[in-house]
Design a protein around this motif. Sequence first.
Motif, PDB file in Angstrom:
ATOM      1  N   LEU A 168     -25.024  37.303 -29.421  1.00 51.82           N
ATOM      2  CA  LEU A 168     -23.930  37.225 -30.380  1.00 51.82           C
ATOM      3  C   LEU A 168     -22.870  38.283 -30.096  1.00 51.82           C
ATOM      4  N   ASN A 169     -23.288  39.475 -29.696  1.00 51.72           N
ATOM      5  CA  ASN A 169     -22.314  40.518 -29.372  1.00 51.72           C
ATOM      6  C   ASN A 169     -21.456  40.119 -28.174  1.00 51.72           C
ATOM      7  N   GLU A 170     -22.088  39.542 -27.152  1.00 54.15           N
ATOM      8  CA  GLU A 170     -21.324  39.072 -25.997  1.00 54.15           C
ATOM      9  C   GLU A 170     -20.359  37.961 -26.393  1.00 54.15           C
ATOM     10  N   SER A 171     -20.800  37.076 -27.257  1.00 56.98           N
ATOM     11  CA  SER A 171     -19.924  35.998 -27.728  1.00 56.98           C
ATOM     12  C   SER A 171     -18.726  36.569 -28.471  1.00 56.98           C
ATOM     13  N   ARG A 172     -18.956  37.559 -29.333  1.00 53.80           N
ATOM     14  CA  ARG A 172     -17.855  38.175 -30.073  1.00 53.80           C
ATOM     15  C   ARG A 172     -16.836  38.825 -29.144  1.00 53.80           C
ATOM     16  N   GLU A 173     -17.310  39.528 -28.133  1.00 53.19           N
ATOM     17  CA  GLU A 173     -16.389  40.204 -27.213  1.00 53.19           C
ATOM     18  C   GLU A 173     -15.544  39.199 -26.428  1.00 53.19           C
ATOM     19  N   LYS A 174     -16.148  38.101 -26.009  1.00 52.90           N
ATOM     20  CA  LYS A 174     -15.382  37.094 -25.269  1.00 52.90           C
ATOM     21  C   LYS A 174     -14.366  36.401 -26.179  1.00 52.90           C
ATOM     22  N   LEU A 175     -14.714  36.195 -27.444  1.00 53.14           N
ATOM     23  CA  LEU A 175     -13.755  35.603 -28.378  1.00 53.14           C
ATOM     24  C   LEU A 175     -12.584  36.536 -28.631  1.00 53.14           C
ATOM     25  N   GLU A 176     -12.836  37.833 -28.669  1.00 54.32           N
ATOM     26  CA  GLU A 176     -11.748  38.792 -28.845  1.00 54.32           C
ATOM     27  C   GLU A 176     -10.768  38.745 -27.668  1.00 54.32           C
ATOM     28  N   THR A 177     -11.300  38.567 -26.463  1.00 53.99           N
ATOM     29  CA  THR A 177     -10.423  38.428 -25.294  1.00 53.99           C
ATOM     30  C   THR A 177      -9.580  37.164 -25.387  1.00 53.99           C
ATOM     31  N   ILE A 178     -10.178  36.071 -25.840  1.00 53.94           N
ATOM     32  CA  ILE A 178      -9.439  34.814 -25.995  1.00 53.94           C
ATOM     33  C   ILE A 178      -8.359  34.963 -27.058  1.00 53.94           C
ATOM     34  N   LEU A 179      -8.674  35.671 -28.134  1.00 53.87           N
ATOM     35  CA  LEU A 179      -7.668  35.902 -29.177  1.00 53.87           C
ATOM     36  C   LEU A 179      -6.473  36.696 -28.637  1.00 53.87           C
ATOM     37  N   ASP A 180      -6.762  37.694 -27.804  1.00 54.47           N
ATOM     38  CA  ASP A 180      -5.673  38.488 -27.216  1.00 54.47           C
ATOM     39  C   ASP A 180      -4.763  37.617 -26.355  1.00 54.47           C
ATOM     40  N   VAL A 181      -5.355  36.708 -25.588  1.00 52.15           N
ATOM     41  CA  VAL A 181      -4.557  35.832 -24.722  1.00 52.15           C
ATOM     42  C   VAL A 181      -3.695  34.895 -25.562  1.00 52.15           C
ATOM     43  N   LEU A 182      -4.265  34.302 -26.603  1.00 53.29           N
ATOM     44  CA  LEU A 182      -3.501  33.374 -27.441  1.00 53.29           C
ATOM     45  C   LEU A 182      -2.417  34.097 -28.234  1.00 53.29           C
ATOM     46  N   HIS A 183      -2.710  35.305 -28.705  1.00 50.56           N
ATOM     47  CA  HIS A 183      -1.701  36.037 -29.474  1.00 50.56           C
ATOM     48  C   HIS A 183      -0.510  36.428 -28.589  1.00 50.56           C
ATOM     49  N   ALA A 184      -0.770  36.667 -27.295  1.00 49.85           N
ATOM     50  CA  ALA A 184       0.321  37.029 -26.393  1.00 49.85           C
ATOM     51  C   ALA A 184       1.327  35.896 -26.230  1.00 49.85           C
ATOM     52  N   GLU A 185       0.942  34.661 -26.524  1.00 48.83           N
ATOM     53  CA  GLU A 185       1.835  33.513 -26.409  1.00 48.83           C
ATOM     54  C   GLU A 185       2.715  33.349 -27.648  1.00 48.83           C
ATOM     55  N   ARG A 186       2.444  34.062 -28.720  1.00 47.17           N
ATOM     56  CA  ARG A 186       3.229  33.936 -29.947  1.00 47.17           C
ATOM     57  C   ARG A 186       4.548  34.715 -29.820  1.00 47.17           C
ATOM     58  N   PRO A 187       5.516  34.421 -30.657  1.00 44.58           N
ATOM     59  CA  PRO A 187       6.796  35.158 -30.616  1.00 44.58           C
ATOM     60  C   PRO A 187       6.592  36.642 -30.891  1.00 44.58           C
ATOM     61  N   LYS A 188       7.443  37.440 -30.320  1.00 46.13           N
ATOM     62  CA  LYS A 188       7.332  38.885 -30.476  1.00 46.13           C
ATOM     63  C   LYS A 188       7.510  39.266 -31.943  1.00 46.13           C
ATOM     64  N   GLY A 189       6.646  40.160 -32.426  1.00 43.47           N
ATOM     65  CA  GLY A 189       6.676  40.600 -33.812  1.00 43.47           C
ATOM     66  C   GLY A 189       5.698  39.879 -34.706  1.00 43.47           C
ATOM     67  N   ALA A 190       5.012  38.847 -34.197  1.00 38.04           N
ATOM     68  CA  ALA A 190       4.024  38.132 -35.007  1.00 38.04           C
ATOM     69  C   ALA A 190       2.825  39.036 -35.283  1.00 38.04           C
ATOM     70  N   THR A 191       2.242  38.898 -36.457  1.00 38.26           N
ATOM     71  CA  THR A 191       1.104  39.723 -36.858  1.00 38.26           C
ATOM     72  C   THR A 191      -0.154  39.269 -36.135  1.00 38.26           C
ATOM     73  N   LYS A 192      -0.825  40.227 -35.540  1.00 40.80           N
ATOM     74  CA  LYS A 192      -2.046  39.900 -34.790  1.00 40.80           C
ATOM     75  C   LYS A 192      -3.221  39.752 -35.757  1.00 40.80           C
ATOM     76  N   PRO A 193      -4.034  38.735 -35.598  1.00 44.85           N
ATOM     77  CA  PRO A 193      -5.194  38.573 -36.487  1.00 44.85           C
ATOM     78  C   PRO A 193      -6.157  39.753 -36.357  1.00 44.85           C
ATOM     79  N   ARG A 194      -6.720  40.138 -37.480  1.00 45.91           N
ATOM     80  CA  ARG A 194      -7.657  41.254 -37.487  1.00 45.91           C
ATOM     81  C   ARG A 194      -9.031  40.769 -37.012  1.00 45.91           C
ATOM     82  N   THR A 195      -9.611  41.527 -36.105  1.00 46.15           N
ATOM     83  CA  THR A 195     -10.929  41.164 -35.555  1.00 46.15           C
ATOM     84  C   THR A 195     -12.019  42.178 -35.894  1.00 46.15           C
ATOM     85  N   TYR A 196     -11.640  43.360 -36.364  1.00 43.37           N
ATOM     86  CA  TYR A 196     -12.612  44.407 -36.693  1.00 43.37           C
ATOM     87  C   TYR A 196     -13.521  44.708 -35.500  1.00 43.37           C
TER      88      TYR A 196
END
Length: 503
Positions: free
Chosen positions: A193-221
């Motif tokens: 589960l920890n490995e799954s969480r870390e890989k999902l965080e990387t995917i979130l970073d990639v998808l957030h980079a495609e959003r317009p500049k200034g968009a709020t990044k989702p919190r992942t804790y």
Amino acid sequence: MYRTEDKTQLSFEDFYLPFGGKLNPNNRWVQLADLIPWEDLEAEYASQFAIESGQGAPAIQFRTALGALIIKEKLGITDEETVEQIRETPYLQYLIGMQGYQDEAPFDPSMPGHSLRSLPGRASGMVHFRKRISMDMISRANEMIIPKNVKKTKDDTEAEKEENPEVENNGKLLIDATCVPGDIRYPTDLSLLNESREKLETILDVLHAERPKGATKPRTYRQKARKDFLAVIKKRRASKNKMRKAIRKQLGYIRRNLRHIEQLATVVGLNSLSRQQYRNLLVISEVFRQQALMYESKDHRISGRIVSISQPHIRPIVRGKAGTPVEFGMKISSANIDGYMFIDRCSWDPYNESGDLVMQAEKYRHRYGVYPESIHADQIYRTRGNRNWCKERGIRLSGPPLGRPPKDRGENRERKKLARQDELDRIAVEGTFGRAKRRYSMGRLMTKLAETSESQVAMIMLVMNLEKIRKDLFYVFIIAMLRSRKITKSHFPVVLGYGNMAA
């Protein structure tokens, strides 16, 4: 594109050596090359390509591909080292079908463009060889390579039946199953589960980079989630309650990340993800479903359980052995006939091998035209159904028969003696598995794909059979020389076991 070459078998006398001399015909690689019917096996391999289409670089020849895989398994080395050994050794170059010695790598050791990008027509590596030469293709090659003069073939048996219709069962069939472990760390629910969480965080970073500049990044804790994981995993022996609480927290983090990814996918899509990241997303979704279901039901078993994100095809195989009751990999059912190994079934999911006895006996009949005289297997195969099936066909199943022992002491003694001999005969298949796992790479498969892992296991069996054929032919030659008195026992004290070993 695949370009067919001259079908004339290259002779070791014609192999060009720039530094003079000729190849030794008694060399092991020359002998192995003579045992393989390259032309008969090439047709299926060539059917995967367009013949002489004129487009693209020509694919590596079949003899080069199969020969390289044989060299790798026989020497027990990596893909890169295999290419280096071929580049340095003329005997290995002869085995893979080269016309003469050349001091350059014949193909790329890994993926296209890895290190030989500038060399035309050499964009295929060992990984592609294992993909193109499948397990079924190698198994058929194994059936063709087994020498006809060692075991009576189906044609010989049918000819004998025409002369004598009352031909009885013949030969011994040794069967057993084993697990071929994959190269993964020992899986636990929390670490997965920890490995799954870390890989999902990387995917979130990639998808957030495609959003317009200034968009709020989702919190992942992610920092808090990491601390929660380390607080439990560092303990020498965490209690069940603490472990269950840690799993619940990781499931919560993963559930939140998956929800954020679903929301981002509706905005920016998933095209920005790499092929590996998209594959990981699908695997992690299934891992989350399985782990959440096991957490709610307070159970540790589920059908099709994933134990590795990078290799989701690997399954836990319960073997019940001391020290390693569970192994993680594929399960194979194998037959040993006169010391030659055949893979009759291969599965990534666990199964009861006792159901393979009938299938393996039928395959023996397909190979040799008759059923075996006896089948030697361990206790799990000796079910009532298998016993009745063997009895109807005149096959003796090893092991003590059902029921009380006979009152006659002599008869009882003979039964025990026969059962003991059956067990001694059956040990040969266990020894073959041990040699495949210790001498060759079946003890831990380093390949990552399901199809390449299957191909590697089949290649190990093929190499072991080739080595046995070569040794058998050598001993036949020695015996013939001894009978003709051209040599004496003193010429081979170590090989034949005669004389003083220190002499």
